[in-house]
Structure formats: structure tokens, C-alpha cells
Design a protein around this motif. Structure first.
Motif, short mmCIF file in Angstrom:
data_model
loop_
_atom_site.label_atom_id
_atom_site.label_comp_id
_atom_site.label_asym_id
_atom_site.label_seq_id
_atom_site.Cartn_x
_atom_site.Cartn_y
_atom_site.Cartn_z
N LYS A 2 -5.10 8.34 -9.02
CA LYS A 2 -3.80 9.03 -8.96
C LYS A 2 -3.67 10.05 -10.09
N GLY A 61 1.88 12.70 -3.09
CA GLY A 61 0.59 12.41 -2.49
C GLY A 61 -0.52 13.33 -2.94
N ARG A 104 3.52 11.04 4.99
CA ARG A 104 2.82 11.80 3.95
C ARG A 104 3.51 11.63 2.59
N HIS A 105 3.85 10.40 2.29
CA HIS A 105 4.46 10.01 1.02
C HIS A 105 5.86 10.58 0.84
#
Length: 449
Positions: free
Chosen positions: A159, A166, A235-236
């Protein structure tokens, strides 16, 4: 200090939301806007309005100098940043306070700490919040990443330390994939956020996204206002939120809520904040903290009866929290649908003129929106144009009311995601509350087959 005039450094429904709260407190408002937003509802309703630049957000809503100048010209003694744009920019918060203008938000140092995901994770752990197993800080090399991944077990998640949505995020299933995917994550993070720093944590297979609303007075006192379930994502990006979560027990709510409140008290946190967790198999894992008001704050307002924006303003003025933890009561159930100007299947943006508009109404139905018939939705900003919030004594009653309200909502001239919500809330898994952060995308893929 008494706040008499608030400059609202934002646009759309959140700018209108702040304006309304201020007006009800007898406080004047100043709307700043780009040339594209000259006809926006909050601009029409504010006591004063100042154009701060052309349509590009970089030249207007992110233009710190223009916003500070507007505050000085209009005599504003406070700035509310809303969400997005400059709301989590520690530098801007420092500039505001350096000009002796009240910042309606957290202390700049807390914005900076929680804006860096590596530092946020380290701080959260020190404050006693449960963490996802992973690196203690930034991971620099593939060799270091491989050793760490072996210790915590695959799959792992690489991350970006800065940003979100994302970008700069990669799921790694095995050691062979790790070097290349880590390189991709660093490259994406550098491109999107100007910072290639990444960290690694255990990848949870099918969790829910649970967040707790917190408030602090900046002097060591803090409370929580319960949780919101934000697991329905594409998509987050959150699509629908509800409070309370269908899967969190009263005991776990009290335990985790108090853990969050105690952490904020120890930090000396000021104002509104949201602590976000992944929840799986009865366990919470801290992922990040948002040092601002959330889009989905109305569902918390619905089940607590508290005005969160009013509370923000009170705290920024130096007043104490309006309630103690023991005085907070959770009643009923609330759901929020984010309505975007998008094709409900392809999600392609659909800006343009609203030819007809009718907001849903009735008991316990709230619409936060700056729309009106004849308004032209500009193509330059986020596509969310309205939020439909519905409350019921029970979750089942709330869903029934939401079905009715979605059927009443009329937005013509552009495509919207109302049809998506109408279909979504009729699914068995939603009706029973049996969904996770992967559910929506999997359901949508099945619809397209």
C-alpha cells in the motif's frame, strides 16, 4: 472565541450543509466558488460570495492564497473545509491559524500524522488500536518485503503511504509476484501522490469496512458516536453506508467505541474524526483515520440526533463537547445512498443540465443536495450530486422507507445511479446484511454476464 462569519472552502452538497448549520447558529457564511460554480445553490444562499478562480480545482478550490485572501476581504473569522480538497491539508490548516482565523478541523499536527499511513499506523498502535499484522514502517527493498511477507504469510497487500482510492495498492499472492507488484505500487504512488513510499500488511480475504465516528475537544476529552458500515464499495469508493452495522454487537460497539474514544483523548484530538477498520471473524484491524467530516456523517446524525457540523463549529470556537459518552444514545437505523451523475451500468460521468428535479420526502427522509431544475452539473469535479438518507426504527423498516424514497426521487436531464440503488437494496444479501467489501463488485460482474 465567538465565531461570527465562516468561509466555506468547498462546493456542492457539503458547502450547503455547512451553510445551513451556520445559519441555524446565527453565524454568517461566505461561499467561495470557481467560475463553473457561479450558479451553485450554496453560492446563492450564502451571505457573501467570492469567485476564487477558473473551473480547475487546482486554480480555485485548491488555491490556498485565493481562499485566504477571500477570508480576509470578507472578514471571515473561521474556515470550514468540508471534505476533500484542502480538508486534510496540514499546511493549509497551519496557514489558516497563522492568519488568526479559526480552523474548523483537527490540529494541523494530527492531520499530518494521520495523513501519512505509515505514521498513522504507528501512532494507532501506540494508542492501543488493533492493527493488521504488517511492517512497522516503510518498506524500501524487495528483499525486505520478501522477508516480511514470509513472516506474516501470503497473501499480503502493498500500500502507498500517501493517498488512497486504491491507487498504489497491490495484492500479492506469492513470493514470485512480490518484486514486480511492489515496483508497480511504488510507481503508481509516485505518479498519483508524489511519494513512492509503500508499506506491507496482511491481506484480509473478505472483511467488512467498519468505521467509528469520534469527537474530541482538543483538551483530552473525547467521545465516540458509534460505527458505520461502509462495506458496499466499488473500486474502493463507498456507494452506500448504514448505521449501525448489521453485524456488530452492542458489546463490541461499546468496547471498540470506547477504545477509539480513549485513543483520541490520549492524543488530545480536536474536532471530528473517523477511525476506519477492517472487520473479519469478529476482529477489528485499524486501516486509517480521516481527520475531517465524512460524506456519510448523516447516518450517524440520524441515529444519535446530534448535528455533527454544529459540533465541529462549537469545538473550533473553544466550547466543550455538548454531550458526554453516557449521554449518547443510539436509536433506530439509517442508510445513505450516494447518488452520482453517472451511467448506472458503465459509471461513465454524465454532467449536464438538470431539466427536472424532485427530492424525495416524507417522514425521516433527508436529501443533501445542491441540485435544482435548470442547474448545470459541471464536468470538472466529483460526480456525486446528492445523498439520500433514510431513517427507520428498525433496519427492515428503514429499507422499506428507502425503497419508497428512491422511487420518489426525480433527477432528469442526466443519468444517475438511482436505478443501481433501487436494484441493489432488493438483493437478498443486502436485505439480510450479509455482505463484505467484495460483495458489490462481484454482484455487478454477475449482472453483466
Amino acid at each position: 472565541m465567538a465565531i461570527t462569519r465562516i468561509l466555506i472552502a468547498n462546493r456542492g452538497e457539503i458547502a450547503l450543509r455547512v451553510h445551513r448549520a451556520a445559519q441555524e447558529m446565527g453565524i454568517e457564511t461566505v461561499a467561495v466558488h470557481s467560475t463553473a460554480d457561479a450558479d451553485a445553490m450554496h453560492v446563492r444562499l450564502a451571505d457573501q460570495a467570492v469567485c476564487i478562480g477558473p473551473p480547475s480545482a487546482t486554480d480555485s478550490y485548491l488555491n490556498m492564497a485565493a481562499i485566504i485572501s477571500a477570508a480576509e476581504i470578507t472578514g471571515a473569522d473561521a474556515i470550514h473545509p468540508g471534505y476533500g480538497f484542502l480538508s486534510e491539508n496540514a499546511k493549509f490548516a497551519e496557514i489558516v491559524e497563522a492568519h488568526d482565523i479559526a480552523w474548523i478541523g483537527p490540529k494541523p499536527e494530527h492531520i499530518r500524522t494521520m495523513g501519512d499511513k505509515v505514521e498513522a499506523k504507528r501512532t494507532a498502535g501506540a494508542l492501543g488500536l488493533p492493527l493488521v499484522p504488517g511492517s512497522d514502517g516503510a518498506v524500501e527493498t524487495a528483499e525486505e518485503a520478501l522477508q516480511l511477507a514470509e513472516e506474516i504469510g501470503y497473501p499480503v497487500l502493498v500500500k502507498a503511504a500517501s493517498g488512497g482510492g486504491g491507487r498504489g495498492m497491490k495484492v500479492v499472492q506469492n513470493a514470485d509476484e512480490l518484486p514486480s507488484l511492489m515496483s508497480q505500487a511504488k510507481s503508481e504512488a509516485k505518479s498519483a501522490f508524489g511519494d513512492s513510499t509503500v508499506y506491507i500488511e496482511k491481506y484480509l480475504g473478505n472483511p467488512r469496512h467498519i468505521e467509528f465516528q469520534v469527537f474530541g475537544d482538543g483538551n483530552g476529552n473525547a467521545i465516540h458516536l458509534g460505527e458505520r458500515d461502509c462495506s458496499l464499495q466499488r473500486r474502493h469508493q463507498k456507494v452506500l453506508e448504514e448505521a449501525p452495522s448489521p453485524v456488530i454487537s452492542d458489546a463490541d460497539r461499546d468496547r471498540m467505541g470506547r477504545t477509539c474514544a480513549d485513543a483520541m483523548a490520549e492524543l488530545g484530538y480536536r474536532g471530528a474524526g473517523t477511525i476506519e477498520f477492517l472487520w473479519e471473524n469478529g476482529e477489528f484491524y485499524f486501516i486509517e483515520m480521516n481527520t475531517r467530516l465524512q460524506v456519510e456523517h448523516p447516518v450517524t446524525e440520524a441515529i444519535t440526533g446530534l448535528d455533527l457540523v454544529r459540533e465541529q463549529i462549537r469545538i473550533a470556537a473553544g466550547e466543550p463537547l455538548s454531550v458526554t459518552q453516557d449521554e449518547v444514545r443510539f436509536t433506530g437505523h439509517a442508510i445513505e445512498c450516494r447518488i452520482n451523475a453517472e451511467d448506472p451500468r458503465s459509471f461513465a460521468p454524465s454532467p449536464g443540465q438538470v431539466t427536472s428535479y424532485h427530492a424525495a420526502g416524507g417522514m425521516h427522509v433527508r436529501v443533501d443536495s445542491g441540485l435544482y431544475a435548470g442547474y448545470r452539473i459541471p464536468p470538472f469535479y466529483d460526480s456525486m450530486i446528492a445523498k439520500l438518507i433514510v431513517y427507520g426504527r428498525t433496519r427492515e423498516g428503514c429499507i422499506m422507507r428507502l425503497k419508497r424514497a428512491l422511487g420518489e426521487m426525480v433527477i432528469e436531464g442526466v443519468k444517475t445511479t438511482i436505478p443501481l440503488h433501487e436494484t441493489l437494496i432488493r438483493q437478498d444479501d443486502f436485505q439480510t446484511g450479509d455482505y463484505t467489501i467484495k460483495w458489490l463488485e462481484e454482484w455487478m460482474e454477475q449482472r453483466e454476464e
